[in-house]
Motif scaffolding. Structure first.
Motif, PDB file in Angstrom:
ATOM      1  N   ALA A   1       0.830  -1.195   0.000  1.00 11.32           N
ATOM      2  CA  ALA A   1       0.000   0.000   0.000  1.00 11.32           C
ATOM      3  C   ALA A   1       0.871   1.254   0.000  1.00 11.32           C
ATOM      4  O   ALA A   1       1.974   1.261   0.542  1.00 11.32           O
ATOM      5  N   GLU A   2       0.349   2.315  -0.619  1.00 19.18           N
ATOM      6  CA  GLU A   2       1.057   3.595  -0.620  1.00 19.18           C
ATOM      7  C   GLU A   2       1.000   4.198   0.784  1.00 19.18           C
ATOM      8  O   GLU A   2      -0.081   4.406   1.336  1.00 19.18           O
ATOM      9  N   PRO A   3       2.153   4.474   1.402  1.00 23.64           N
ATOM     10  CA  PRO A   3       2.148   5.034   2.756  1.00 23.64           C
ATOM     11  C   PRO A   3       1.435   6.386   2.784  1.00 23.64           C
ATOM     12  O   PRO A   3       1.674   7.235   1.920  1.00 23.64           O
ATOM     13  N   SER A   4       0.571   6.560   3.739  1.00 25.51           N
ATOM     14  CA  SER A   4      -0.164   7.816   3.857  1.00 25.51           C
ATOM     15  C   SER A   4       0.724   8.878   4.485  1.00 25.51           C
ATOM     16  O   SER A   4       1.509   8.600   5.401  1.00 25.51           O
ATOM     17  N   ALA A   5       0.588  10.095   3.964  1.00 27.18           N
ATOM     18  CA  ALA A   5       1.405  11.201   4.474  1.00 27.18           C
ATOM     19  C   ALA A   5       0.548  12.284   5.109  1.00 27.18           C
ATOM     20  O   ALA A   5       1.012  13.398   5.312  1.00 27.18           O
TER      21      ALA A   5
ATOM     22  N   ALA B   1      14.209  15.722  11.722  1.00 22.20           N
ATOM     23  CA  ALA B   1      14.785  14.374  11.777  1.00 22.20           C
ATOM     24  C   ALA B   1      14.179  13.465  10.719  1.00 22.20           C
ATOM     25  O   ALA B   1      14.884  12.669  10.089  1.00 22.20           O
ATOM     26  N   TRP B   2      12.864  13.563  10.499  1.00 28.58           N
ATOM     27  CA  TRP B   2      12.232  12.764   9.448  1.00 28.58           C
ATOM     28  C   TRP B   2      12.826  13.101   8.083  1.00 28.58           C
ATOM     29  O   TRP B   2      13.139  12.214   7.298  1.00 28.58           O
ATOM     30  N   GLY B   3      12.983  14.387   7.820  1.00 34.74           N
ATOM     31  CA  GLY B   3      13.540  14.798   6.539  1.00 34.74           C
ATOM     32  C   GLY B   3      14.966  14.325   6.354  1.00 34.74           C
ATOM     33  O   GLY B   3      15.332  13.793   5.296  1.00 34.74           O
ATOM     34  N   LEU B   4      15.797  14.477   7.375  1.00 37.19           N
ATOM     35  CA  LEU B   4      17.203  14.082   7.277  1.00 37.19           C
ATOM     36  C   LEU B   4      17.364  12.568   7.223  1.00 37.19           C
ATOM     37  O   LEU B   4      18.278  12.058   6.557  1.00 37.19           O
ATOM     38  N   ALA B   5      16.494  11.831   7.922  1.00 37.33           N
ATOM     39  CA  ALA B   5      16.570  10.370   7.872  1.00 37.33           C
ATOM     40  C   ALA B   5      16.327   9.866   6.458  1.00 37.33           C
ATOM     41  O   ALA B   5      16.957   8.891   6.010  1.00 37.33           O
TER      42      ALA B   5
ATOM     43  N   GLY C   1       8.013  17.079   7.219  1.00 36.24           N
ATOM     44  CA  GLY C   1       9.058  16.073   7.347  1.00 36.24           C
ATOM     45  C   GLY C   1       8.500  14.666   7.282  1.00 36.24           C
ATOM     46  O   GLY C   1       9.076  13.777   6.628  1.00 36.24           O
ATOM     47  N   PHE C   2       7.359  14.452   7.942  1.00 39.10           N
ATOM     48  CA  PHE C   2       6.703  13.146   7.913  1.00 39.10           C
ATOM     49  C   PHE C   2       6.236  12.803   6.503  1.00 39.10           C
ATOM     50  O   PHE C   2       6.402  11.664   6.031  1.00 39.10           O
ATOM     51  N   ALA C   3       5.635  13.786   5.811  1.00 34.96           N
ATOM     52  CA  ALA C   3       5.140  13.555   4.452  1.00 34.96           C
ATOM     53  C   ALA C   3       6.288  13.210   3.510  1.00 34.96           C
ATOM     54  O   ALA C   3       6.176  12.296   2.677  1.00 34.96           O
ATOM     55  N   TRP C   4       7.407  13.920   3.638  1.00 36.94           N
ATOM     56  CA  TRP C   4       8.568  13.630   2.791  1.00 36.94           C
ATOM     57  C   TRP C   4       9.095  12.220   3.064  1.00 36.94           C
ATOM     58  O   TRP C   4       9.427  11.478   2.135  1.00 36.94           O
ATOM     59  N   PHE C   5       9.166  11.844   4.317  1.00 36.74           N
ATOM     60  CA  PHE C   5       9.649  10.510   4.683  1.00 36.74           C
ATOM     61  C   PHE C   5       8.730   9.438   4.095  1.00 36.74           C
ATOM     62  O   PHE C   5       9.204   8.442   3.533  1.00 36.74           O
ATOM     63  N   GLN C   6       7.431   9.635   4.212  1.00 35.20           N
ATOM     64  CA  GLN C   6       6.481   8.648   3.714  1.00 35.20           C
ATOM     65  C   GLN C   6       6.516   8.537   2.187  1.00 35.20           C
ATOM     66  O   GLN C   6       6.377   7.443   1.625  1.00 35.20           O
ATOM     67  N   LYS C   7       6.690   9.664   1.515  1.00 37.82           N
ATOM     68  CA  LYS C   7       6.703   9.651   0.057  1.00 37.82           C
ATOM     69  C   LYS C   7       7.977   9.018  -0.511  1.00 37.82           C
ATOM     70  O   LYS C   7       7.970   8.504  -1.636  1.00 37.82           O
ATOM     71  N   THR C   8       9.064   9.050   0.243  1.00 35.02           N
ATOM     72  CA  THR C   8      10.344   8.548  -0.278  1.00 35.02           C
ATOM     73  C   THR C   8      10.712   7.168   0.265  1.00 35.02           C
ATOM     74  O   THR C   8      11.666   6.563  -0.229  1.00 35.02           O
ATOM     75  N   ARG C   9       9.969   6.644   1.225  1.00 37.76           N
ATOM     76  CA  ARG C   9      10.374   5.411   1.898  1.00 37.76           C
ATOM     77  C   ARG C   9      10.370   4.189   0.968  1.00 37.76           C
ATOM     78  O   ARG C   9      11.107   3.240   1.200  1.00 37.76           O
ATOM     79  N   LYS C  10       9.555   4.221  -0.101  1.00 46.73           N
ATOM     80  CA  LYS C  10       9.532   3.090  -1.005  1.00 46.73           C
ATOM     81  C   LYS C  10      10.841   2.939  -1.766  1.00 46.73           C
ATOM     82  O   LYS C  10      11.137   1.853  -2.290  1.00 46.73           O
TER      83      LYS C  10
END
Length: 275
Positions: free
Chosen positions: A5-9, A174-178, A260-269
């Motif tokens: 599933a696409e992670p929700s942001a 931290a979410w963005g940098l991770a 930061g959370f949205a960026w992390f979720q969009k790039t985690r795949k």
């Protein structure tokens, strides 16, 4: 949890993730705190000794060697130490989380490739550990405040209201940098350099009013400046926070946390492809 599933942001997903994984965050945070001192002779006691030793060293260097003062002619070294330490706590919390953030995903490859795991909690776990150490440092500061001035201001009870937007701001960064740290490995070195520079570009060792008037507005653009001054206001000076500005920082910090959370979720795949 569906791995396809696409992670929700969304902001709702952010809150739900923190709430639904609260027990896992607590267990991993405890393991992070205890694991840092695993194998040492005195264990968790280092979490108390470290801020005391740091406070002593900085006090000696700046108040004895450099003869620095915070503005009052009759200011004692103990009073200077308390004011200085309040700024160090704020910067230390922010720097500890950000310095570790670029390596969080890289250091937990097994969570990315082998199991279905809520990767977004890794920065939260690091924030929990840093907040624990900051809390111990605050207790040390209040103890020093009681010894030096004979009392602790009642406004210290307002510290959580000042700390919450700082925690959200730190978590968003931290979410963005991770995420960026997975794709650009050099970012870790840049962050360590940036947080070191930020130590001297924040009013940690000096008050903002000690700067030339033309530079003071630029110093206020540093978000840590506001938090350092407000932490000192409630813990040291016995003043209430600047409520109007604090409300603006609540909105800004929550916005940065969400981004930061949205960026992390969009790039985690893409993490598994790179790792």
């Amino acid at each position: 949890m569906n791995p396809h599933a696409e992670p929700s942001a969304s902001l709702r997903s952010l809150v739900c993730s923190l709430w639904n994984n609260r027990q896992l965050i607590g267990r991993m945070g405890y393991r992070e705190i205890v694991g840092r001192y695993q194998g040492s002779v005195i264990g968790l006691l280092w979490s108390v000794l470290n801020p005391i030793l740091m406070l002593g060293i900085y006090t000696f260097v700046f108040s004895v060697v450099f003869q620095a003062r915070w503005g009052e002619a009759q200011e004692s070294r103990g009073q200077f130490a308390v004011v200085l330490f309040a700024g160090l706590i704020v910067h230390g919390l922010f720097a500890e989380v950000l310095n570790r953030a670029p390596q969080l995903v890289l250091g937990n490859v097994n969570y990315v490739k082998k199991v279905v795991f809520p990767l977004e909690i890794l920065p939260v776990v690091q924030l929990v550990a840093a907040a624990f150490h900051a809390f111990i440092s605050v207790l040390v500061l209040l103890g020093a405040q009681w010894i030096v001035n004979g009392a602790v201001p009642a406004t210290a009870l307002l510290l959580p209201l000042v700390a919450f937007p700082l925690l959200m701001l730190t978590l968003g960064c931290a979410w963005g940098l991770a995420s960026v740290g997975v794709f650009v490995r050099d970012v870790g070195q840049l962050v360590v350099f940036a947080t070191t520079v930020l130590l001297f570009l924040s009013p940690v060792f000096f008050p903002v009013h000690a700067l030339p008037p033309m530079i003071q507005p630029w110093m206020q653009l540093n978000p840590l400046s506001f938090f350092i001054e407000q932490v000192r206001a409630v813990l040291v000076w016995g003043n209430v926070p600047n409520w109007s500005t604090l409300a603006l920082f609540y909105l800004m910090s929550l916005g940065i946390a969400w981004m930061g959370f949205a960026w992390f979720q969009k790039t985690r795949k893409g993490f598994a492809d790179v790792l």
